[in-house]
Design a protein around this motif. Structure first.
Motif, PDB file in Angstrom:
ATOM      1  N   ILE A 232     -31.879  71.805   1.712  1.00  0.00           N
ATOM      2  CA  ILE A 232     -31.772  71.812   3.167  1.00  0.00           C
ATOM      3  C   ILE A 232     -30.559  70.997   3.604  1.00  0.00           C
ATOM      4  CG2 ILE A 232     -32.897  71.155   5.331  1.00  0.00           C
ATOM      5  CD1 ILE A 232     -34.340  73.419   4.000  1.00  0.00           C
ATOM      6  N   LYS A 233     -29.732  71.597   4.455  1.00  0.00           N
ATOM      7  CA  LYS A 233     -28.592  70.886   5.031  1.00  0.00           C
ATOM      8  C   LYS A 233     -28.526  71.231   6.518  1.00  0.00           C
ATOM      9  CE  LYS A 233     -24.753  68.362   4.595  1.00  0.00           C
ATOM     10  NZ  LYS A 233     -23.531  68.878   3.943  1.00  0.00           N
ATOM     11  N   VAL A 237     -31.628  76.346   5.292  1.00  0.00           N
ATOM     12  CA  VAL A 237     -31.798  76.541   3.851  1.00  0.00           C
ATOM     13  C   VAL A 237     -30.485  77.041   3.271  1.00  0.00           C
ATOM     14  CG1 VAL A 237     -33.021  77.812   2.061  1.00  0.00           C
ATOM     15  CG2 VAL A 237     -34.256  77.057   4.089  1.00  0.00           C
ATOM     16  N   LYS A 238     -29.964  76.318   2.311  1.00  0.00           N
ATOM     17  CA  LYS A 238     -28.722  76.703   1.653  1.00  0.00           C
ATOM     18  C   LYS A 238     -28.964  77.363   0.291  1.00  0.00           C
ATOM     19  CE  LYS A 238     -26.172  74.954   4.913  1.00  0.00           C
ATOM     20  NZ  LYS A 238     -25.379  75.840   5.807  1.00  0.00           N
ATOM     21  N   ILE A 310     -24.331  75.936  -5.665  1.00  0.00           N
ATOM     22  CA  ILE A 310     -24.992  75.924  -4.360  1.00  0.00           C
ATOM     23  C   ILE A 310     -24.792  74.564  -3.688  1.00  0.00           C
ATOM     24  CG2 ILE A 310     -27.230  75.994  -3.178  1.00  0.00           C
ATOM     25  CD1 ILE A 310     -28.147  78.007  -5.333  1.00  0.00           C
ATOM     26  N   CYS A 311     -24.962  73.490  -4.464  1.00  0.00           N
ATOM     27  CA  CYS A 311     -24.794  72.134  -3.920  1.00  0.00           C
ATOM     28  C   CYS A 311     -23.370  71.915  -3.428  1.00  0.00           C
ATOM     29  CB  CYS A 311     -25.147  71.095  -4.979  1.00  0.00           C
ATOM     30  SG  CYS A 311     -26.902  70.960  -5.358  1.00  0.00           S
ATOM     31  N   LEU A 312     -22.397  72.238  -4.264  1.00  0.00           N
ATOM     32  CA  LEU A 312     -21.005  71.991  -3.912  1.00  0.00           C
ATOM     33  C   LEU A 312     -20.592  72.827  -2.700  1.00  0.00           C
ATOM     34  CD1 LEU A 312     -19.425  71.870  -7.490  1.00  0.00           C
ATOM     35  CD2 LEU A 312     -19.869  69.941  -5.946  1.00  0.00           C
ATOM     36  N   THR A 313     -21.051  74.082  -2.642  1.00  0.00           N
ATOM     37  CA  THR A 313     -20.752  74.940  -1.494  1.00  0.00           C
ATOM     38  C   THR A 313     -21.350  74.373  -0.213  1.00  0.00           C
ATOM     39  OG1 THR A 313     -20.721  76.890  -2.932  1.00  0.00           O
ATOM     40  CG2 THR A 313     -20.968  77.284  -0.572  1.00  0.00           C
ATOM     41  N   ILE A 316     -22.692  69.037  -0.965  1.00  0.00           N
ATOM     42  CA  ILE A 316     -23.504  68.024  -1.646  1.00  0.00           C
ATOM     43  C   ILE A 316     -22.996  67.889  -3.076  1.00  0.00           C
ATOM     44  CG2 ILE A 316     -25.821  67.451  -2.485  1.00  0.00           C
ATOM     45  CD1 ILE A 316     -26.815  69.194  -0.058  1.00  0.00           C
ATOM     46  N   ASN A 317     -22.660  66.664  -3.475  1.00  0.00           N
ATOM     47  CA  ASN A 317     -22.148  66.425  -4.817  1.00  0.00           C
ATOM     48  C   ASN A 317     -23.289  66.042  -5.742  1.00  0.00           C
ATOM     49  OD1 ASN A 317     -20.818  65.734  -7.153  1.00  0.00           O
ATOM     50  ND2 ASN A 317     -19.246  64.505  -6.138  1.00  0.00           N
ATOM     51  N   PRO A 318     -23.607  66.876  -6.743  1.00  0.00           N
ATOM     52  CA  PRO A 318     -24.707  66.548  -7.660  1.00  0.00           C
ATOM     53  C   PRO A 318     -24.517  65.212  -8.377  1.00  0.00           C
ATOM     54  CG  PRO A 318     -24.021  68.831  -7.947  1.00  0.00           C
ATOM     55  CD  PRO A 318     -22.999  68.181  -7.055  1.00  0.00           C
ATOM     56  N   LYS A 319     -23.273  64.783  -8.523  1.00  0.00           N
ATOM     57  CA  LYS A 319     -23.014  63.504  -9.204  1.00  0.00           C
ATOM     58  C   LYS A 319     -23.584  62.318  -8.424  1.00  0.00           C
ATOM     59  CE  LYS A 319     -18.728  64.992 -11.452  1.00  0.00           C
ATOM     60  NZ  LYS A 319     -19.051  65.330 -12.702  1.00  0.00           N
TER      61      LYS A 319
END
Length: 531
Positions: A232-233, A237-238, A310-313, A316-319
């Motif tokens: 969620i952003k 829903v992303k 999906i996160c980067l798009t 959101i950076n998974p790191k």
């Protein structure tokens, strides 16, 4: 005349598996709402469950399936499908489907929620659905043809209660009739009638609503699975964060780092989906944000490339180690009532995949059993059709479903319908919210009315009408089931009621008035018959 031996409406894993197993002397025509690969099956990040591990057994897979389904499942179906699972995987693997393997050449097995053993087969890490669909499409037999961008909206039923085909509209709004000895609905579920959903926008329950209006039995519509971890952003829903991420050790936490599943369930973050979804909902309802803490997972980007993208798009950076999540509509356990071969109560009409209610999932689907069900019933139905002689039919006796002279159609705003379904018929339900939503929906349509002729409606109007039918079936069934079980949670009836365990709410429509709505304990069904 557009005639085929088999017409399949939909192009997910069940439809494609069916096409692969139909005998070469029969022609198969697949009609799909948009492009052939635009299905929920393609979006599936999770894998396919099968008890192929050295320490696993079909009885354990069956037990986990029954437990997740809160024993509302059809045990015979559960046993048969879990028994078939290893062979289905073997057949796909030997045919060349690219499943993930370890260094010794054995299939890698993952863990997901409510499973007692590592038994999830993946392809491309978190791209299982895409890879399997790509493989099945690329290897379709020559007797199968695909027609894209065809919106199916009405089944053709003759005066012998026999389905002889389907009526569709093309992109320009032109009407086409396709006839067949066997008509198969494989249109998926209805996750997109809820505003929070990571499913395909094409999955709005059209096939189930069509079957209902044609007189097929529809059951268990109250059981909607809300996936716990939608990304969620800004309230949108992303994408979906696969349960396999929690299987690798990710934890659900508040912004203070509190582990929210501690003490809630023995399986903690891998508890059944309805337990996890309801827990997250409680925190969000109290103003807390919930995150998936992935910091303990080594090489996250390599293990979950699709989720990383999906996160980067989404910015959101998974790191950073934290992914914001919330529950959203994901899977329908109910649908068109079928037998072990996918047959409905209408001769010549079948349903497979998420559109069908086979009894496998009960009140809540066990993770990674959906692609398995599609493979199993696609093959089962193909074998049945291969062995069945066609019954002569008469296309001239098709019954008109819609009213011939209807007033201008007033349909609900689709966006508003989706938002209201999430708010009033979502993760936590009450008699008050359900009654409010039913009254709002009945301001447009009722389950017992004569519907307008869809030939005169636009595609958008038809979709809204069919979505309204689905929304009403879900809402009315949720009102009737006065207990909480699996994906159906009533705050005013928070406990399971043993009476309801083997009772199913079944709907059947035939133009006219409400005839009966009574509990029939002798047949273990609660029927709402519209005739």
């Amino acid at each position: 005349m557009n005639k085929a031996d088999v017409i399949v409406i939909g192009s997910g894993i069940a439809a494609l598996q069916l096409a692969h197993h139909i005998s070469a002397d029969k022609n198969v025509r697949i009609l799909t709402k948009s492009s052939v690969k635009a299905s929920n099956s393609s979006l599936a990040q999770g894998g396919i469950a099968a008890s192929i591990g050295a320490d696993d057994h079909v009885t354990l897979h069956s037990k986990d399936t029954m437990e997740a389904g809160r024993f509302h499942n059809n045990e015979e179906v559960v046993i048969k499908i879990t028994e078939e699972a290893p062979l289905l995987i073997q057949e796909l693997h030997e045919a060349g489907c690219p499943f993930d393997q370890d260094s010794s050449g054995k299939l890698k097995l993952g863990m997901e929620g409510a499973h007692s053993h590592y038994r999830i087969v993946h392809s491309g890490g978190d791209a299982t659905g895409k890879n399997v669909i790509d493989f099945l499409v690329d290897t379709l037999p020559k007797n199968t043809s695909i027609i894209e961008n065809m919106f199916a909206y009405e089944l053709l039923i003759n005066d012998m209660n026999q389905c002889i085909g389907v009526k569709v509209k093309d992109e320009a709004g032109n009407i086409h009739c396709y006839y067949a000895d066997h008509t198969v609905i494989a249109t998926g579920g209805c996750s997109y009638v809820y505003s929070l959903s990571a499913g395909s926008p094409n999955v709005t329950g059209d096939g189930i609503a069509m079957a209902y209006l044609a007189g097929a039995e529809i059951t268990d519509m109250e059981f909607i699975q809300f996936h716990p971890t939608m990304l969620i952003k800004n309230g949108e829903v992303k994408g979906l964060i696969s349960e396999a991420v929690r299987g690798q050790g990710a934890k659900l936490v508040t912004n203070r780092g509190e582990l929210i599943m501690e003490g809630v369930h023995p399986l903690k973050d891998l508890a059944p989906r309805h337990v996890v979804s309801q827990t997250i909902y409680d925190y969000i309802h109290n103003g807390e944000e919930i995150f998936l803490d992935i910091s303990s997972i080594d090489n996250f980007e390599a293990k979950f490339p699709t989720i990383t993208d999906i996160c980067l798009t989404s910015g959101i950076n998974p790191k950073d180690g934290l992914i914001p999540v919330a529950p959203g509509s994901h899977f329908l356990m109910g649908g068109i009532k079928v037998d072990l071969h996918g047959q409905t109560n209408i001769h010549g009409l079948y349903a497979i995949g998420e559109a069908a209610c086979t009894g496998l999932h009960g009140a809540n689907r066990l993770a990674s059993n959906s692609l398995l069900e599609g493979l199993s019933f696609g093959k089962r139905l193909a074998e049945y059709i291969n062995a069945t002689l066609p019954v002569p039919n008469n296309e001239k006796t098709v019954l008109e479903i819609g009213a011939k002279n209807s007033s201008p159609v007033v349909v609900p705003d689709f966006k508003q319908l989706r938002e209201r379904m999430m708010e009033y018929v979502g993760i936590v339900r009450t008699e008050q919210t359900l009654a409010q939503q039913k009254a709002w929906l009945e301001g447009y349509f009722r389950l017992d009315q004569v519907f307008p002729s869809f030939d005169k409606c636009t595609t958008a109007e038809i979709q809204s009408i069919l979505a309204s039918v689905i929304a009403l079936l879900i809402t009315d069934a949720a009102l009737k089931r006065t207990e909480s079980r699996g994906g159906h949670f009533r705050a005013d009836y928070p406990m399971e009621n043993k009476y309801w365990q083997n009772n199913h709410i079944v709907y059947q429509y035939s133009k006219g008035r409400l005839e009966a709505n009574e509990q029939n304990q002798t047949t273990d069904h609660v029927r709402a018959v519209f005739c």
